[in-house]
Design a protein around this motif. Structure first.
Motif, PDB file in Angstrom:
ATOM      1  N   GLU A 350       0.811  -1.227   0.000  1.00  0.00           N
ATOM      2  CA  GLU A 350       0.000   0.000   0.000  1.00  0.00           C
ATOM      3  C   GLU A 350       0.842   1.274   0.000  1.00  0.00           C
ATOM      4  N   ASP A 351       2.168   1.141   0.056  1.00  0.00           N
ATOM      5  CA  ASP A 351       2.990   2.365   0.105  1.00  0.00           C
ATOM      6  C   ASP A 351       4.443   2.075  -0.271  1.00  0.00           C
ATOM      7  N   SER A 352       4.862   2.596  -1.432  1.00  0.00           N
ATOM      8  CA  SER A 352       6.287   2.654  -1.819  1.00  0.00           C
ATOM      9  C   SER A 352       6.959   1.295  -1.946  1.00  0.00           C
ATOM     10  N   LEU A 353       6.266   0.303  -2.487  1.00  0.00           N
ATOM     11  CA  LEU A 353       6.870  -1.024  -2.621  1.00  0.00           C
ATOM     12  C   LEU A 353       7.961  -1.006  -3.689  1.00  0.00           C
ATOM     13  N   GLU A 354       9.082  -1.632  -3.352  1.00  0.00           N
ATOM     14  CA  GLU A 354      10.207  -1.785  -4.279  1.00  0.00           C
ATOM     15  C   GLU A 354      10.870  -3.123  -3.996  1.00  0.00           C
ATOM     16  N   LEU A 355      11.128  -3.896  -5.058  1.00  0.00           N
ATOM     17  CA  LEU A 355      11.747  -5.204  -4.921  1.00  0.00           C
ATOM     18  C   LEU A 355      13.058  -5.233  -5.685  1.00  0.00           C
ATOM     19  N   SER A 356      14.037  -5.915  -5.147  1.00  0.00           N
ATOM     20  CA  SER A 356      15.334  -6.034  -5.798  1.00  0.00           C
ATOM     21  C   SER A 356      15.778  -7.493  -5.747  1.00  0.00           C
ATOM     22  N   GLN A 358      18.694 -10.525  -7.084  1.00  0.00           N
ATOM     23  CA  GLN A 358      20.087 -10.682  -7.483  1.00  0.00           C
ATOM     24  C   GLN A 358      20.201 -11.624  -8.668  1.00  0.00           C
ATOM     25  N   GLY A 359      20.725 -11.099  -9.772  1.00  0.00           N
ATOM     26  CA  GLY A 359      20.954 -11.920 -10.943  1.00  0.00           C
ATOM     27  C   GLY A 359      22.379 -12.426 -10.995  1.00  0.00           C
ATOM     28  N   LYS A 360      22.728 -13.063 -12.116  1.00  0.00           N
ATOM     29  CA  LYS A 360      24.073 -13.588 -12.294  1.00  0.00           C
ATOM     30  C   LYS A 360      25.069 -12.456 -12.539  1.00  0.00           C
ATOM     31  N   ASP A 361      26.317 -12.735 -12.303  1.00  0.00           N
ATOM     32  CA  ASP A 361      27.419 -11.812 -12.584  1.00  0.00           C
ATOM     33  C   ASP A 361      27.224 -10.463 -11.897  1.00  0.00           C
ATOM     34  N   ASP A 362      26.598 -10.505 -10.732  1.00  0.00           N
ATOM     35  CA  ASP A 362      26.405  -9.298  -9.918  1.00  0.00           C
ATOM     36  C   ASP A 362      25.519  -8.240 -10.590  1.00  0.00           C
ATOM     37  N   VAL A 363      24.666  -8.674 -11.513  1.00  0.00           N
ATOM     38  CA  VAL A 363      23.704  -7.762 -12.148  1.00  0.00           C
ATOM     39  C   VAL A 363      22.388  -7.866 -11.390  1.00  0.00           C
ATOM     40  N   LYS A 364      21.858  -6.726 -10.998  1.00  0.00           N
ATOM     41  CA  LYS A 364      20.681  -6.678 -10.127  1.00  0.00           C
ATOM     42  C   LYS A 364      19.425  -6.334 -10.938  1.00  0.00           C
ATOM     43  N   LEU A 365      18.280  -6.879 -10.530  1.00  0.00           N
ATOM     44  CA  LEU A 365      16.980  -6.540 -11.118  1.00  0.00           C
ATOM     45  C   LEU A 365      16.190  -5.728 -10.101  1.00  0.00           C
ATOM     46  N   ASP A 366      15.900  -4.473 -10.425  1.00  0.00           N
ATOM     47  CA  ASP A 366      15.109  -3.602  -9.545  1.00  0.00           C
ATOM     48  C   ASP A 366      13.716  -3.399 -10.137  1.00  0.00           C
ATOM     49  N   ILE A 367      12.690  -3.624  -9.326  1.00  0.00           N
ATOM     50  CA  ILE A 367      11.304  -3.445  -9.763  1.00  0.00           C
ATOM     51  C   ILE A 367      10.663  -2.364  -8.897  1.00  0.00           C
ATOM     52  N   PHE A 368      10.211  -1.307  -9.567  1.00  0.00           N
ATOM     53  CA  PHE A 368       9.563  -0.179  -8.888  1.00  0.00           C
ATOM     54  C   PHE A 368       8.055  -0.238  -9.153  1.00  0.00           C
ATOM     55  N   PHE A 369       7.274  -0.137  -8.087  1.00  0.00           N
ATOM     56  CA  PHE A 369       5.817  -0.169  -8.223  1.00  0.00           C
ATOM     57  C   PHE A 369       5.276   1.257  -8.232  1.00  0.00           C
ATOM     58  N   PHE A 370       4.369   1.516  -9.182  1.00  0.00           N
ATOM     59  CA  PHE A 370       3.853   2.865  -9.402  1.00  0.00           C
ATOM     60  C   PHE A 370       2.417   2.974  -8.891  1.00  0.00           C
ATOM     61  N   TYR A 371       2.148   4.107  -8.241  1.00  0.00           N
ATOM     62  CA  TYR A 371       0.848   4.389  -7.633  1.00  0.00           C
ATOM     63  C   TYR A 371       0.209   5.570  -8.364  1.00  0.00           C
ATOM     64  N   GLU A 372      -1.090   5.478  -8.594  1.00  0.00           N
ATOM     65  CA  GLU A 372      -1.787   6.510  -9.370  1.00  0.00           C
ATOM     66  C   GLU A 372      -2.603   7.418  -8.468  1.00  0.00           C
ATOM     67  N   GLU A 373      -2.420   8.710  -8.663  1.00  0.00           N
ATOM     68  CA  GLU A 373      -3.229   9.720  -7.988  1.00  0.00           C
ATOM     69  C   GLU A 373      -4.117  10.407  -9.039  1.00  0.00           C
ATOM     70  N   THR A 374      -4.852  11.417  -8.612  1.00  0.00           N
ATOM     71  CA  THR A 374      -5.795  12.073  -9.526  1.00  0.00           C
ATOM     72  C   THR A 374      -5.106  12.652 -10.748  1.00  0.00           C
ATOM     73  N   ASP A 375      -3.989  13.336 -10.556  1.00  0.00           N
ATOM     74  CA  ASP A 375      -3.346  14.034 -11.663  1.00  0.00           C
ATOM     75  C   ASP A 375      -1.890  13.634 -11.890  1.00  0.00           C
ATOM     76  N   HIS A 376      -1.416  12.589 -11.230  1.00  0.00           N
ATOM     77  CA  HIS A 376      -0.034  12.168 -11.427  1.00  0.00           C
ATOM     78  C   HIS A 376       0.159  10.733 -10.943  1.00  0.00           C
ATOM     79  N   MET A 377       1.338  10.196 -11.196  1.00  0.00           N
ATOM     80  CA  MET A 377       1.735   8.893 -10.670  1.00  0.00           C
ATOM     81  C   MET A 377       3.022   9.068  -9.865  1.00  0.00           C
ATOM     82  N   TRP A 378       3.312   8.098  -9.016  1.00  0.00           N
ATOM     83  CA  TRP A 378       4.529   8.187  -8.226  1.00  0.00           C
ATOM     84  C   TRP A 378       5.037   6.804  -7.846  1.00  0.00           C
ATOM     85  N   ASN A 379       6.332   6.757  -7.561  1.00  0.00           N
ATOM     86  CA  ASN A 379       6.875   5.543  -6.965  1.00  0.00           C
ATOM     87  C   ASN A 379       7.815   5.934  -5.830  1.00  0.00           C
ATOM     88  N   GLY A 380       7.960   5.057  -4.901  1.00  0.00           N
ATOM     89  CA  GLY A 380       8.819   5.331  -3.753  1.00  0.00           C
ATOM     90  C   GLY A 380      10.202   4.755  -3.961  1.00  0.00           C
TER      91      GLY A 380
END
Length: 430
Positions: A350-356, A358-380
């Motif tokens: 319900e607020d600012s979710l972010e998941l990370s 660990q991939g191979k060779d020290d390459v990371k996968l970051d997933i940002f979740f976006f929240y919708e407001e009346t006139d904009h979107m945001w992520n934490g």
């Protein structure tokens, strides 16, 4: 007495004339019209609607493509929707057994078919035959975007659309081209200066308002209104793709200009990172597709696509965005099952979710979740070392398909606004 006789005679004459008129109408309906083909005998049943302009145009087009061995398939949304409502019954109809025209006779200005261009062996011959059969055809061409990244071939034109008119009905033939991401692409129907804008009502076309990308459909042959045609084997999936098919190209011209100013990093380390990042992106895409979760390129990965049509070699991670309403409770376990352990989890659903992960060779996968407001979107965002939280605001955006590292993948359609919200107006040296 004489007056009565006149009235009787007048009534008898009127009755006789009416009877004769009824006999003429009956005779014409059951004998003359049958002789001329407007009706059929009782043994064949009453074929309703097969004299419509729409059906005749489609029939001629099907005859044309069959005679020229051109494997077109039906993509008309209205007709596919009608067929899908009764698909099993339609599939069981044999050729010539249809007594009523239910699909191709529906009033409309166009019927849309598609063609995979690499299977078309005799384009010029087909065009001449179409005109000999009475069609008036318009061919729409434009430069091949697949060659935009190659200076010597940029500007080569390819066919994108054919519109063939017969009487007051038109066939829209959408030309699909193969792309390296294993999908089909069609171009924008952009009319050139001398084209007659009144040739057909172009604004009513279902395809061509913008370029589109589709999964390669498996096809099946069925009989529709007495005509054998190919349709997508999964019409529901194809219909769901149509409103979300908009495609935007990578900015090859700007990418070339960028590399003229900033030399590309072709070191062994950079090449190795790009290879690992591409493999991680492909694995993430397969995992999220299996979950039915929409995603798009975000942050540095989106900047790489936008600015240089490639992965930024010093970014060290792959960044994706997901709408919070598409979150699935098993997303973490799904990534762990394919060998990507969870490295960080910040915020909550319900607020600012972010998941990370660990991939191979020290390459990371970051997933940002976006929240919708009346006139904009945001992520934490959260700093891993300090735990400090941030909130990043974005103007509202929609998703478009693009091609990136040989993949069909989503980016925000309003890419410039999205990038500037993340990095400001000048991202060249970042």
């Amino acid at each position: 007495m004489s007056r009565i006789n006149k009235n009787v005679i007048l009534a008898l004459l009127t009755l006789t004339s009416s009877a004769f008129l009824l006999f003429q109408l009956y005779y014409y309906k059951h004998y003359i019209s049958a002789k001329n083909g407007a009706g059929v005998s009782k043994s064949k049943g009453n074929r309703i609607g097969f004299d419509s302009t729409q059906w005749r145009a489609v029939k001629k087009f099907v005859m044309l493509t069959s005679s020229q061995n051109v494997p077109v398939f039906l993509i008309d949304p209205l007709i596919l929707e009608l067929i899908n409502k009764d698909l099993e019954q339609v599939k069981n109809i044999s050729h010539g057994s249809t007594s009523e025209c239910k699909f191709f006779c529906v009033p409309r200005d166009f019927t849309a078919f598609a063609l995979r261009y690499h299977l078309w062996k005799n384009e010029e011959g087909w065009f001449r035959t179409a005109e000999n059969m009475g069609f008036q055809c318009l061919k729409v061409e434009s430069k091949d975007p697949r060659l935009d990244g190659i200076d010597s071939l940029s500007g080569t034109e390819i066919p994108l659309h054919y519109i063939c008119r017969l009487a007051n009905h038109a066939i829209h033939l959408v030309v699909f081209h193969e792309r390296s991401g294993n999908y089909l692409w069609h171009g924008h129907l952009r009319l050139k200066g001398r084209v007659d804008r009144k040739f057909v009502p172009f604004r009513k076309l279902q395809f061509g308002r913008y370029p589109g990308a589709f999964d390669r459909p498996e096809l099946q042959q069925i009989t529709v209104d007495g005509l054998e045609v190919l349709i997508p084997k999964d019409p529901v999936h194809f219909l769901e793709e149509i409103p979300h098919s908009r495609f935007i190209e990578c900015r090859y011209k700007e990418a070339r200009a960028f590399f003229q100013q900033y030399l590309d990093d072709n070191t062994v380390e950079a090449m190795a990172f790009r290879k690992s990042a591409k493999e991680l992106l492909q694995l993430a895409a397969r995992t999220l597709k299996k979950l039915g979760v929409r995603f798009w390129l975000s942050s540095g990965t989106c900047l790489g696509w936008y600015r240089q049509c490639n992965i930024i070699p010093y970014s060290k991670d792959v960044d994706l965005g997901i709408f919070i309403q598409d979150y699935k409770s098993d997303i973490i376990s799904a990534f762990q099952d394919v060998g990507l352990p969870l490295k960080h989890k910040f915020g909550k659903v319900e607020d600012s979710l972010e998941l990370s992960f660990q991939g191979k060779d020290d390459v990371k996968l970051d997933i940002f979740f976006f929240y919708e407001e009346t006139d904009h979107m945001w992520n934490g965002g959260t700093q891993a070392k300090t735990g400090k939280k941030f909130k990043y605001l974005f103007p509202k955006f929609t998703l478009c398909w693009t091609e990136f590292v040989d993949m069909k993948i989503h980016v925000p359609c309003e890419t410039t606004d999205y990038i500037e919200a993340n990095y400001g107006k000048n991202q060249q040296g970042m």
